[in-house]
Design a protein around this motif. Structure first.
Motif, PDB file in Angstrom:
ATOM      1  N   LEU A  29      -0.067   9.660   1.485  1.00  0.00           N
ATOM      2  CA  LEU A  29       1.026   8.989   2.213  1.00  0.00           C
ATOM      3  C   LEU A  29       0.479   8.148   3.363  1.00  0.00           C
ATOM      4  CD1 LEU A  29       3.706  11.843   2.318  1.00  0.00           C
ATOM      5  CD2 LEU A  29       3.716   9.784   0.903  1.00  0.00           C
ATOM      6  N   ILE A  30      -0.506   8.663   4.079  1.00  0.00           N
ATOM      7  CA  ILE A  30      -1.071   7.907   5.200  1.00  0.00           C
ATOM      8  C   ILE A  30      -1.768   6.641   4.705  1.00  0.00           C
ATOM      9  CG2 ILE A  30      -2.814   7.985   7.019  1.00  0.00           C
ATOM     10  CD1 ILE A  30      -2.159  10.929   7.368  1.00  0.00           C
ATOM     11  N   LEU A  31      -2.532   6.767   3.626  1.00  0.00           N
ATOM     12  CA  LEU A  31      -3.205   5.583   3.084  1.00  0.00           C
ATOM     13  C   LEU A  31      -2.211   4.547   2.588  1.00  0.00           C
ATOM     14  CD1 LEU A  31      -6.148   7.245   1.106  1.00  0.00           C
ATOM     15  CD2 LEU A  31      -6.255   6.038   3.288  1.00  0.00           C
ATOM     16  N   SER A  32      -1.117   5.008   1.960  1.00  0.00           N
ATOM     17  CA  SER A  32      -0.095   4.066   1.497  1.00  0.00           C
ATOM     18  C   SER A  32       0.564   3.351   2.658  1.00  0.00           C
ATOM     19  CB  SER A  32       0.940   4.824   0.664  1.00  0.00           C
ATOM     20  OG  SER A  32       0.337   5.463  -0.447  1.00  0.00           O
TER      21      SER A  32
ATOM     22  N   ASN B 246      -0.679  -3.281   6.586  1.00  0.00           N
ATOM     23  CA  ASN B 246      -1.603  -4.426   6.543  1.00  0.00           C
ATOM     24  C   ASN B 246      -1.000  -5.596   5.766  1.00  0.00           C
ATOM     25  OD1 ASN B 246      -3.685  -3.310   8.052  1.00  0.00           O
ATOM     26  ND2 ASN B 246      -4.579  -2.274   6.287  1.00  0.00           N
ATOM     27  N   LEU B 247      -0.303  -5.300   4.664  1.00  0.00           N
ATOM     28  CA  LEU B 247       0.330  -6.381   3.903  1.00  0.00           C
ATOM     29  C   LEU B 247       1.407  -7.074   4.728  1.00  0.00           C
ATOM     30  CD1 LEU B 247       0.648  -4.817   0.330  1.00  0.00           C
ATOM     31  CD2 LEU B 247      -0.985  -6.543   1.107  1.00  0.00           C
ATOM     32  N   ILE B 248       2.247  -6.282   5.406  1.00  0.00           N
ATOM     33  CA  ILE B 248       3.329  -6.880   6.219  1.00  0.00           C
ATOM     34  C   ILE B 248       2.741  -7.695   7.359  1.00  0.00           C
ATOM     35  CG2 ILE B 248       5.269  -6.324   7.718  1.00  0.00           C
ATOM     36  CD1 ILE B 248       5.779  -3.875   5.955  1.00  0.00           C
ATOM     37  N   ARG B 249       1.721  -7.188   8.026  1.00  0.00           N
ATOM     38  CA  ARG B 249       1.126  -7.906   9.157  1.00  0.00           C
ATOM     39  C   ARG B 249       0.472  -9.206   8.688  1.00  0.00           C
ATOM     40  NH1 ARG B 249      -3.847  -7.812  11.850  1.00  0.00           N
ATOM     41  NH2 ARG B 249      -3.690  -8.184  14.119  1.00  0.00           N
ATOM     42  N   ARG B 250      -0.204  -9.157   7.548  1.00  0.00           N
ATOM     43  CA  ARG B 250      -0.834 -10.375   7.054  1.00  0.00           C
ATOM     44  C   ARG B 250       0.215 -11.428   6.710  1.00  0.00           C
ATOM     45  NH1 ARG B 250      -5.357  -9.782   2.528  1.00  0.00           N
ATOM     46  NH2 ARG B 250      -6.281  -8.722   4.343  1.00  0.00           N
ATOM     47  N   GLY B 251       1.332 -10.999   6.112  1.00  0.00           N
ATOM     48  CA  GLY B 251       2.389 -11.963   5.813  1.00  0.00           C
ATOM     49  C   GLY B 251       2.991 -12.558   7.065  1.00  0.00           C
TER      50      GLY B 251
END
Length: 321
Positions: free
Chosen positions: A126-129, A135-140
């Motif tokens: 869960l932590i890794l997910s 990271n995906l949201i921040r990059r977007g």
């Protein structure tokens, strides 16, 4: 005598042997019963549990521990009956050849997985997910911000870099700290204190450290000239470092003095006092307070001036011996 020998021979013929029976366990059971011993007796002699003794006699290997322990039990069982243990082990290996089986766990022990291990693995996933999704949201978000803030290309001509020497103006003063309030000065205090000090001592010192009406009182060590041979005395009001330079430029005195320590300059010699702190060394001329030394170097010629304390007459010069 002949009958007794015949009875012993008959008993030897009819007595069971380790090679009798369908397996070594059955042979041991026959030998135990022939000697009139019970399972409890064998257990007491060998320290083997009664259940294991019965498993050996029936050769139920599934109820016994691993093969090395079983071999040890058989050896002890045979020796308790007065038989060679190696013969019992050899018969056992003939009945059940070694198949190099792995050691079996002890009887009655069941392997159980730790339930906390599954929870820890689930929490780690869960932590890794969550980290991957963040990271995906921040990059977007960064990509959208960079695309929205892109400045359009202007058609204005680019500025040309001037050539030739450049003239720089005078440096600007340091900015004033806006949140630092100005120091408060008591009205009239600065004029009174400045008038009480000679001109050479009004720059850089704190005249409030010294009462201009006091006289010299020895409070510690007095270095330099002996008493009566000097008009100028400087006294430390708190621990500091004092250096006295001679007229030839050599250091006559240099040390860290304690509060109350003083130095008397010999008459007729132009010395130079050097201090690192302003307002720490009090100046006395003819025993009267004259102010404090500023930081840096101060010659004694600038201190040999009659005191000018307002409302206080100048002291008479000391008589010459």
């Amino acid at each position: 005598m002949t009958e007794e020998v015949e009875m012993q021979a008959a008993a030897a013929v009819t007595a069971p042997d380790l090679q009798d029976g369908e397996h070594v366990g059955a042979a041991l059971r026959s030998l135990r019963e022939a000697r009139g011993l019970s399972v409890a007796d064998i257990s007491a002699l060998t320290r083997i549990r009664p259940a294991h003794v019965e498993a050996i006699e029936s050769l139920s290997l599934g109820d016994l521990p691993s093969r090395p322990f079983t071999i040890g039990y058989l050896r002890a069982y045979a020796q308790a009956l007065g038989l060679p243990g190696d013969a019992a082990v050899a018969r056992f290996k003939a009945d059940d050849p070694d198949r190099n089986d792995a050691l079996r766990p002890p009887v009655g022990v069941r392997r159980m997985a730790d339930p906390r291990l599954r929870l820890m693995l689930l929490a780690g996933l869960l932590i890794l997910s969550a980290i991957f999704a963040w990271n995906l949201i921040r990059r977007g978000s960064l990509n959208e911000a960079s695309q929205g803030s892109a400045t359009p290309v202007s058609d204005a001509p680019a500025l040309q870099t001037p050539t030739g020497p450049m003239t720089l103006g005078a440096p600007l003063p340091a900015p004033v700290e806006s949140n630092a309030p100005p120091a408060y000065l008591t009205p009239g205090l600065e004029a009174v204190l400045s008038a009480a000090l000679p001109e050479t001592l009004t720059a850089g010192e704190d005249p409030t450290l010294l009462d201009m009406g006091e006289t010299f009182v020895p409070k510690g060590e007095i270095y330099g000239a002996p008493a009566g041979s000097g008009r100028i005395v400087v006294q430390a009001r708190r621990p500091t470092t004092l250096i006295v330079w001679g007229p030839d430029g050599a250091a006559w005195f240099a040390r860290k003095v304690a509060a109350g320590d003083a130095y008397r300059a010999p008459s007729g010699t132009n010395l130079v006092f050097e201090t690192v702190e302003a307002g720490v060394m009090a100046v006395f001329v003819e025993g009267q307070a004259r102010g404090v030394l500023p930081s840096g170097r101060t010659p004694t010629s600038a201190l040999a001036i009659a005191p000018t304390v307002p409302g206080r007459p100048a002291p008479a010069p000391a008589p010459k011996p």
